[in-house]
Every structure is written in C-alpha cells, then in structure tokens.
Motif scaffolding. Structure first.
Motif, PDB file in Angstrom:
ATOM      1  N   UNK A  23       0.861  -1.426   0.189  1.00 48.96           N
ATOM      2  CA  UNK A  23       0.134  -0.105  -0.071  1.00 48.96           C
ATOM      3  C   UNK A  23       0.865   1.306   0.082  1.00 48.96           C
ATOM      4  N   UNK A  24       0.385   2.314  -0.410  1.00 55.44           N
ATOM      5  CA  UNK A  24       1.226   3.649  -0.772  1.00 55.44           C
ATOM      6  C   UNK A  24       1.079   4.322   0.742  1.00 55.44           C
ATOM      7  N   UNK A  25      -0.045   4.073   1.573  1.00 52.78           N
ATOM      8  CA  UNK A  25      -0.109   4.715   2.922  1.00 52.78           C
ATOM      9  C   UNK A  25      -0.574   3.877   4.023  1.00 52.78           C
ATOM     10  N   UNK A  26       0.375   3.656   4.770  1.00 53.27           N
ATOM     11  CA  UNK A  26       0.121   2.728   5.937  1.00 53.27           C
ATOM     12  C   UNK A  26       0.441   3.350   7.181  1.00 53.27           C
ATOM     13  N   UNK A  27      -0.714   3.104   8.201  1.00 58.00           N
ATOM     14  CA  UNK A  27      -0.494   3.965   9.320  1.00 58.00           C
ATOM     15  C   UNK A  27      -1.257   3.248  10.607  1.00 58.00           C
ATOM     16  N   UNK A  28      -0.914   3.822  11.719  1.00 56.85           N
ATOM     17  CA  UNK A  28      -1.560   3.417  13.042  1.00 56.85           C
ATOM     18  C   UNK A  28      -2.577   4.050  13.380  1.00 56.85           C
ATOM     19  N   UNK A  29      -3.828   3.585  13.600  1.00 54.99           N
ATOM     20  CA  UNK A  29      -5.080   4.082  14.110  1.00 54.99           C
ATOM     21  C   UNK A  29      -5.206   3.760  15.458  1.00 54.99           C
ATOM     22  N   UNK A  36     -12.588  -4.366  13.288  1.00 56.50           N
ATOM     23  CA  UNK A  36     -12.925  -5.674  12.612  1.00 56.50           C
ATOM     24  C   UNK A  36     -11.711  -5.729  11.499  1.00 56.50           C
ATOM     25  N   UNK A  37     -10.935  -6.608  11.464  1.00 56.48           N
ATOM     26  CA  UNK A  37      -9.783  -6.820  10.331  1.00 56.48           C
ATOM     27  C   UNK A  37     -10.648  -6.809   9.014  1.00 56.48           C
ATOM     28  N   UNK A  38     -10.219  -6.158   8.035  1.00 60.17           N
ATOM     29  CA  UNK A  38     -10.872  -6.171   6.573  1.00 60.17           C
ATOM     30  C   UNK A  38     -11.940  -5.216   6.483  1.00 60.17           C
ATOM     31  N   UNK A  39     -12.214  -4.518   7.579  1.00 59.98           N
ATOM     32  CA  UNK A  39     -13.104  -3.393   7.348  1.00 59.98           C
ATOM     33  C   UNK A  39     -12.630  -2.162   6.781  1.00 59.98           C
ATOM     34  N   UNK A  80      -4.915  -0.172  15.546  1.00 55.91           N
ATOM     35  CA  UNK A  80      -4.890  -1.238  14.417  1.00 55.91           C
ATOM     36  C   UNK A  80      -3.815  -0.592  13.312  1.00 55.91           C
ATOM     37  N   UNK A  81      -3.515  -1.419  12.575  1.00 56.52           N
ATOM     38  CA  UNK A  81      -2.611  -1.093  11.202  1.00 56.52           C
ATOM     39  C   UNK A  81      -3.640  -1.005  10.246  1.00 56.52           C
ATOM     40  N   UNK A  82      -3.778   0.335   9.640  1.00 53.74           N
ATOM     41  CA  UNK A  82      -4.672   0.560   8.573  1.00 53.74           C
ATOM     42  C   UNK A  82      -3.940   1.196   7.433  1.00 53.74           C
ATOM     43  N   UNK A  83      -4.654   0.666   6.058  1.00 54.74           N
ATOM     44  CA  UNK A  83      -3.758   1.081   4.911  1.00 54.74           C
ATOM     45  C   UNK A  83      -4.723   1.547   3.527  1.00 54.74           C
ATOM     46  N   UNK A  84      -4.255   2.233   2.654  1.00 58.81           N
ATOM     47  CA  UNK A  84      -4.754   2.370   1.618  1.00 58.81           C
ATOM     48  C   UNK A  84      -3.938   3.013   0.544  1.00 58.81           C
ATOM     49  N   UNK A  85      -4.346   3.128  -0.551  1.00 60.00           N
ATOM     50  CA  UNK A  85      -3.558   3.592  -1.983  1.00 60.00           C
ATOM     51  C   UNK A  85      -3.480   5.192  -1.970  1.00 60.00           C
ATOM     52  N   UNK A  86      -4.518   5.658  -1.522  1.00 59.43           N
ATOM     53  CA  UNK A  86      -4.532   7.268  -1.642  1.00 59.43           C
ATOM     54  C   UNK A  86      -4.747   7.872  -0.346  1.00 59.43           C
ATOM     55  N   UNK A  98      -5.909   8.851   5.266  1.00 61.61           N
ATOM     56  CA  UNK A  98      -6.156   7.662   4.159  1.00 61.61           C
ATOM     57  C   UNK A  98      -7.270   7.501   3.613  1.00 61.61           C
ATOM     58  N   UNK A  99      -7.882   7.353   2.446  1.00 58.12           N
ATOM     59  CA  UNK A  99      -8.960   7.336   1.828  1.00 58.12           C
ATOM     60  C   UNK A  99      -9.248   5.752   1.581  1.00 58.12           C
ATOM     61  N   UNK A 100     -10.547   5.579   2.028  1.00 54.30           N
ATOM     62  CA  UNK A 100     -10.986   4.151   1.969  1.00 54.30           C
ATOM     63  C   UNK A 100      -9.870   3.140   2.657  1.00 54.30           C
ATOM     64  N   UNK A 101      -9.580   3.514   3.804  1.00 57.92           N
ATOM     65  CA  UNK A 101      -8.532   3.000   4.851  1.00 57.92           C
ATOM     66  C   UNK A 101      -9.185   1.443   5.180  1.00 57.92           C
ATOM     67  N   UNK A 102      -8.285   0.527   5.003  1.00 56.18           N
ATOM     68  CA  UNK A 102      -8.721  -0.787   5.363  1.00 56.18           C
ATOM     69  C   UNK A 102      -8.033  -1.292   6.583  1.00 56.18           C
ATOM     70  N   UNK A 103      -8.633  -1.976   7.705  1.00 62.59           N
ATOM     71  CA  UNK A 103      -7.823  -2.493   8.585  1.00 62.59           C
ATOM     72  C   UNK A 103      -7.068  -3.671   8.349  1.00 62.59           C
ATOM     73  N   UNK A 104      -5.841  -3.596   8.244  1.00 68.38           N
ATOM     74  CA  UNK A 104      -5.145  -4.781   7.962  1.00 68.38           C
ATOM     75  C   UNK A 104      -4.892  -5.895   9.208  1.00 68.38           C
TER      76      UNK A 104
END
Length: 108
Positions: A23-29, A36-39, A80-86, A98-104
């Motif tokens: 992913x281009x953007x990875x963060x800590x939330x 919930x993983x995957x949300x 959680x670790x979250x991420x997205x490409x934008x 992070x736009x449309x951030x997914x919980x990894x």
C-alpha cells in the motif's frame, strides 16, 4: 498488552509491516471503538480547538507508520494497522489521512 507495549512492537516491526503490505499509505489508528480486520473505516472529521465539527475529511486519520511512537498520545485503547493507496498528510505531527482505509491488523 498496554498501548505503550503495542506501539513499541509496531516500532520494532516497521520494515516487516511495510514489506508485508503493498500500500502507498500505511498508518497506526487509535480509537475507542473496536476494529474488525478487513473493514473499510469511516472518514474522520475536522476538529477545531478540540471540538469535532460536522465537516468530513477525505479519509481516515492515522499516524504514519514511521511515527508510530506518537500513537501513545492519542485517545483510545484499540489500535490497528490501517492502509490505503490514496492519502495525504494531515495537519498534526505524523498525521496522514487515508482514503478508503482498510484495517489490516487489529493489535488491541
């Protein structure tokens, strides 16, 4: 495990986390509600002088993975670790949006 211990584990695993996820953007939330993983997370709101406004940001706020130690200063016990490409950089130190951030990974 305490928030400090979770954050320390993240800091010790930054390179592995980056290598694991493409992913281009990875963060800590950090937040009060459980993850919930995957949300895909809701977008965050703009805060002014410590008060939440009704104006949405263009994504979900997080701390840049490289600045994970700053997560200790955020309110909430769920991490959680979250991420997205934008995304984009936020106004706070180490903040990314992070736009449309997914919980990894749900860490606590």
């Amino acid at each position: 495990m305490t928030k400090t211990e979770v954050v320390r584990n993240i800091m010790n695993s930054i390179d592995e986390i980056k290598d694991k996820y493409d992913y281009d953007f990875i963060g800590v939330r950090v937040q009060e509600n459980e993850f919930v993983q995957g949300e895909i997370l809701d977008y965050s709101y703009i805060w002014v002088d410590g008060e939440c406004t009704s104006e949405e940001l263009d994504g979900t706020c997080a701390i840049r993975l490289e600045d994970a130690e700053l997560a200790n200063g955020y309110y909430g016990q769920h991490i959680a670790i979250i991420a997205g490409n934008y995304g984009e950089y936020g106004q706070d130190l180490g903040e990314i949006i992070i736009r449309d951030a997914e919980v990894l990974e749900v860490l606590s």
